[in-house]
Design an enzyme around this catalytic site. Structure first.
Site, PDB file in Angstrom:
ATOM      1  N   SER A  90       0.855  -1.193   0.000  1.00  0.00           N
ATOM      2  CA  SER A  90       0.000   0.000   0.000  1.00  0.00           C
ATOM      3  C   SER A  90       0.887   1.238   0.000  1.00  0.00           C
ATOM      4  CB  SER A  90      -0.874   0.011   1.249  1.00  0.00           C
ATOM      5  OG  SER A  90      -1.328   1.332   1.480  1.00  0.00           O
ATOM      6  N   ASP A 136      -4.791   3.598  -1.713  1.00  0.00           N
ATOM      7  CA  ASP A 136      -5.846   3.954  -0.766  1.00  0.00           C
ATOM      8  C   ASP A 136      -6.399   5.332  -1.081  1.00  0.00           C
ATOM      9  OD1 ASP A 136      -5.970   1.695   1.065  1.00  0.00           O
ATOM     10  OD2 ASP A 136      -3.890   2.199   1.539  1.00  0.00           O
ATOM     11  N   MET A 192      -9.008   8.151  -0.076  1.00  0.00           N
ATOM     12  CA  MET A 192      -9.817   8.588   1.078  1.00  0.00           C
ATOM     13  C   MET A 192     -10.341   9.997   0.828  1.00  0.00           C
ATOM     14  SD  MET A 192      -7.418   7.309   4.199  1.00  0.00           S
ATOM     15  CE  MET A 192      -6.552   5.729   4.138  1.00  0.00           C
ATOM     16  N   HIS A 248      -8.560   1.023  -3.636  1.00  0.00           N
ATOM     17  CA  HIS A 248      -9.449   0.794  -2.493  1.00  0.00           C
ATOM     18  C   HIS A 248     -10.147   2.117  -2.206  1.00  0.00           C
ATOM     19  CE1 HIS A 248      -9.445  -0.113   2.163  1.00  0.00           C
ATOM     20  NE2 HIS A 248     -10.668   0.011   1.671  1.00  0.00           N
ATOM     21  N   MET A 269     -11.160  -5.725   6.207  1.00  0.00           N
ATOM     22  CA  MET A 269     -10.331  -4.732   6.909  1.00  0.00           C
ATOM     23  C   MET A 269      -9.959  -5.281   8.277  1.00  0.00           C
ATOM     24  SD  MET A 269      -9.870  -2.193   4.887  1.00  0.00           S
ATOM     25  CE  MET A 269      -8.839  -1.304   6.060  1.00  0.00           C
ATOM     26  N   GLY A 317      -8.586   4.373   7.378  1.00  0.00           N
ATOM     27  CA  GLY A 317      -8.304   5.811   7.506  1.00  0.00           C
ATOM     28  C   GLY A 317      -6.826   6.117   7.641  1.00  0.00           C
ATOM     29  N   PHE A 318      -6.074   5.201   8.221  1.00  0.00           N
ATOM     30  CA  PHE A 318      -4.664   5.487   8.487  1.00  0.00           C
ATOM     31  C   PHE A 318      -3.808   4.234   8.328  1.00  0.00           C
ATOM     32  CE2 PHE A 318      -7.415   8.237  10.928  1.00  0.00           C
ATOM     33  CZ  PHE A 318      -6.951   9.493  10.557  1.00  0.00           C
ATOM     34  N   GLY A 319      -2.544   4.467   7.999  1.00  0.00           N
ATOM     35  CA  GLY A 319      -1.590   3.363   7.954  1.00  0.00           C
ATOM     36  C   GLY A 319      -1.023   3.127   9.346  1.00  0.00           C
ATOM     37  N   ASP A 365      -6.398  -6.265   4.814  1.00  0.00           N
ATOM     38  CA  ASP A 365      -5.783  -4.926   4.789  1.00  0.00           C
ATOM     39  C   ASP A 365      -5.762  -4.327   6.188  1.00  0.00           C
ATOM     40  OD1 ASP A 365      -4.980  -2.346   4.186  1.00  0.00           O
ATOM     41  OD2 ASP A 365      -6.688  -1.881   2.900  1.00  0.00           O
ATOM     42  N   GLY A 366      -4.540  -4.062   6.678  1.00  0.00           N
ATOM     43  CA  GLY A 366      -4.392  -3.365   7.944  1.00  0.00           C
ATOM     44  C   GLY A 366      -3.559  -4.141   8.946  1.00  0.00           C
ATOM     45  N   GLY A 367      -2.408  -3.580   9.288  1.00  0.00           N
ATOM     46  CA  GLY A 367      -1.569  -4.201  10.314  1.00  0.00           C
ATOM     47  C   GLY A 367      -0.918  -5.505   9.892  1.00  0.00           C
ATOM     48  N   GLY A 422       1.276  -1.758   4.125  1.00  0.00           N
ATOM     49  CA  GLY A 422       1.794  -0.412   3.899  1.00  0.00           C
ATOM     50  C   GLY A 422       3.036  -0.164   4.718  1.00  0.00           C
TER      51      GLY A 422
HETATM   52  C1  DX5 Z   1      -6.095   1.804   5.872  1.00  0.00           C
HETATM   53  C2  DX5 Z   1      -5.699   1.435   4.474  1.00  0.00           C
HETATM   54  C3  DX5 Z   1      -4.599   0.486   4.376  1.00  0.00           C
HETATM   55  C4  DX5 Z   1      -3.309   0.921   4.974  1.00  0.00           C
HETATM   56  C5  DX5 Z   1      -2.648  -0.297   5.525  1.00  0.00           C
HETATM   57  O1  DX5 Z   1      -7.243   2.565   5.835  1.00  0.00           O
HETATM   58  O2  DX5 Z   1      -6.803   0.876   3.755  1.00  0.00           O
HETATM   59  O3  DX5 Z   1      -4.399   0.017   3.039  1.00  0.00           O
HETATM   60  O4  DX5 Z   1      -2.440   1.548   4.088  1.00  0.00           O
HETATM   61  O5  DX5 Z   1      -1.534   0.130   6.166  1.00  0.00           O
HETATM   62  P1  DX5 Z   1      -0.699  -0.755   7.173  1.00  0.00           P
HETATM   63  O6  DX5 Z   1      -0.228  -1.949   6.412  1.00  0.00           O
HETATM   64  O7  DX5 Z   1       0.365   0.182   7.551  1.00  0.00           O
HETATM   65  O8  DX5 Z   1      -1.634  -1.117   8.294  1.00  0.00           O
HETATM   66 ZN    ZN Z   2      -6.409  -0.142   1.774  1.00  0.00          ZN
END
Ligand code: DX5
Ligand code: ZN
Length: 224
Positions: free
Chosen positions: A7, A34, A36, A65, A136, A141-143, A174-176, A196
Site C-alpha cells: 500500500s 488507498d 480517502m 481501495h 479490513m 483511515g490510516f496506515g 488490509d491493515g496491520g 503499507g
Molecule cells: C487503511 C488502508 C490500508 C493501509 C494499511 O485505511 O486501507 O491500506 O495503508 O496500512 P498498514 O499496512 O500500515 O496497516
Molecule cells: Zn487499503
C-alpha cells in the site's frame, strides 16, 4: 497463490515512483492505492491524477481501495486513470449490487470491502458477483495501526462459504499486516496481503517486500 499488495499510503510521496519500483523488485504482485475523501474516513489521500502517474511507473495491476462516499461518481474516473481493480465499502453503498456492476462495466476486477465491525453475512447477496472480498483488519483511515485479531474469523468464514457455494472470489486482508501477523492471516485464509507500513515504513521496500512474501509463502505451505 499468495499475492503481496504493497500500500503506497506509507510510501514517501516525494519519491513515489522509485519506492513503487523497489516494491515491485521485491516481488509485489499488485500495487494497493488507498483513496480517502475525508468523509467516509477521517483522512484525505490521493485522487485520479496520482493513479494516472502510477500507471506510468509499473505494469502491475493497480488495486484502488475506495474509502469514499458516493463511489459511483468516481468509479469511471479511476477506471479511466488506469485502475485495474476497484473495491468499494459495503458500508458506503446504498445500492451495492448496482455499484459492483458499475465497476464490472468498466472492465475492472470488482471487490467489496467490510470494516472490522461489519459481518460477512452482509455480503451474502453479492458474493457471486465479486472477484475479491477485502476484510479490513484495522478501522480504515490510516496506515500503521494495530492489527485487530478478531477480524480473522471472517477470513475463515469467507473461505468456508466459498467452498460451500462453489464460488471463486479471492480473499484480501488490509491493515496491520506485518512479519508478526502475516502467518496468522494466511492460515486464516487470506490470499492477497495488503501491507503499507511493513513495506514502506522503514528500510528498503524491496527487502521488506521479500521478507513478508517469504513469511507468507512459508505459512501457506502449512495452512490447514
Ligand atoms: C487503511 C488502508 C490500508 C493501509 C494499511 O485505511 O486501507 O491500506 O495503508 O496500512 P498498514 O499496512 O500500515 O496497516
Ligand atoms: Zn487499503
Amino acid at each position: 497463490m499468495i499475492e503481496l499488495a504493497p500500500s503506497i499510503l506509507s510510501a514517501d510521496f516525494a519519491r513515489l515512483g522509485e519506492q513503487v519500483r523497489a516494491a515491485c523488485q521485491g516481488g509485489a504482485h499488485v500495487i494497493h492505492v488507498d483513496i480517502m475523501d475525508g468523509h467516509f474516513v477521517p483522512n484525505l489521500t490521493i485522487g485520479p491524477p496520482v493513479v494516472k502517474s502510477l500507471r506510468k511507473v509499473t505494469e502491475l495491476p493497480l488495486d484502488c481501495h475506495l474509502m469514499i462516499d458516493n463511489p459511483d461518481e468516481f468509479i469511471p474516473v479511476f477506471a479511466d486513470a488506469g485502475a485495474n481493480w476497484i473495491s468499494v465499502h459495503q458500508e458506503a453503498c446504498l445500492h451495492l449490487n448496482r455499484t459492483l456492476h458499475l465497476i464490472k462495466s468498466h472492465g475492472c476486477l470488482t471487490g467489496v470491502v467490510i470494516n472490522p465491525a461489519t459481518p460477512v453475512e452482509t455480503l451474502s447477496e453479492v458474493l457471486d458477483i465479486v472477484d475479491y472480498v477485502l476484510v479490513m483488519s484495522v478501522n480504515p483511515g490510516f496506515g500503521a495501526q494495530k492489527f485487530i485479531p478478531s477480524t480473522m474469523h471472517k477470513m475463515r468464514r469467507l473461505a468456508d462459504i466459498r467452498s460451500q457455494r462453489g464460488l471463486s472470489y479471492r480473499i484480501e486482508v488490509d491493515g496491520g499486516v506485518a512479519l508478526d501477523t502475516v502467518a496468522d492471516v494466511v492460515r486464516a485464509g487470506a490470499e492477497i496481503l495488503v501491507a503499507g507500513n511493513a513495506v514502506f515504513g522503514n528500510g528498503d521496500p524491496k527487502k521488506n517486500a521479500e521478507s513478508l512474501l517469504r513469511a507468507a509463502t512459508e505459512a501457506a505451505l502449512v495452512r490447514i
